[in-house]
Design an enzyme around this catalytic site. Structure first.
Site, PDB file in Angstrom:
ATOM      1  N   GLU A  49      -3.409  28.411 -17.455  1.00 41.54           N
ATOM      2  CA  GLU A  49      -2.462  28.380 -18.817  1.00 41.54           C
ATOM      3  C   GLU A  49      -3.129  29.941 -18.827  1.00 41.54           C
ATOM      4  O   GLU A  49      -3.947  29.772 -19.073  1.00 41.54           O
ATOM      5  CB  GLU A  49      -2.204  27.851 -19.497  1.00 41.54           C
ATOM      6  CG  GLU A  49      -1.588  28.833 -20.797  1.00 41.54           C
ATOM      7  CD  GLU A  49      -1.763  28.088 -21.972  1.00 41.54           C
ATOM      8  OE1 GLU A  49      -0.187  28.661 -22.842  1.00 41.54           O
ATOM      9  OE2 GLU A  49      -1.456  27.172 -21.968  1.00 41.54           O
ATOM     10  N   ASP A  60      -3.466  30.400 -33.156  1.00 36.52           N
ATOM     11  CA  ASP A  60      -4.264  29.872 -32.213  1.00 36.52           C
ATOM     12  C   ASP A  60      -5.517  29.442 -32.157  1.00 36.52           C
ATOM     13  O   ASP A  60      -5.917  28.341 -31.349  1.00 36.52           O
ATOM     14  CB  ASP A  60      -4.270  31.056 -30.558  1.00 36.52           C
ATOM     15  CG  ASP A  60      -2.635  31.646 -30.438  1.00 36.52           C
ATOM     16  OD1 ASP A  60      -1.806  30.536 -30.190  1.00 36.52           O
ATOM     17  OD2 ASP A  60      -2.054  32.376 -29.722  1.00 36.52           O
TER      18      ASP A  60
END
Length: 95
Positions: A49, A60
């Site tokens: 990814e 995040d």
């Protein structure tokens, strides 16, 4: 079924679980990022990814925040991310 789903299903049929690795595009160094990504795939990752660095990735967490900031400081653009994707895909069939 998507290519990723098929890939995971094939791996699971062998009794393994798929290993997906997240890399922030252009981190730690823009110039050798494609080589880094290919090495990750060649050494056990089943798929990648690629994270697009942006200036405020608060959700995040601190590690991805720091890698995004460093990638931005390395001059990574969206055009670079697509270039990385093209180069990686030209050398592997892993998703």
């Amino acid at each position: 079924m998507t290519k990723i789903a098929k890939h995971i299903e094939q791996i699971n049929k062998t009794g393994r679980k798929a290993l997906s690795i997240y890399l922030t595009a252009g981190f730690p160094v823009k110039e050798n990022f494609v080589d880094l990504a290919l090495n990750v795939l060649e050494n056990g990752a089943d798929m990648l990814e690629l994270g697009i660095p942006f200036s405020d990735p608060l959700a995040d967490g601190p590690v991805i925040q720091a890698s995004s900031q460093a990638a931005i400081e390395n001059g990574i653009s969206l055009k670079d991310v697509f270039y990385f994707c093209e180069k990686i895909k030209s050398k592997t069939d892993k998703p």
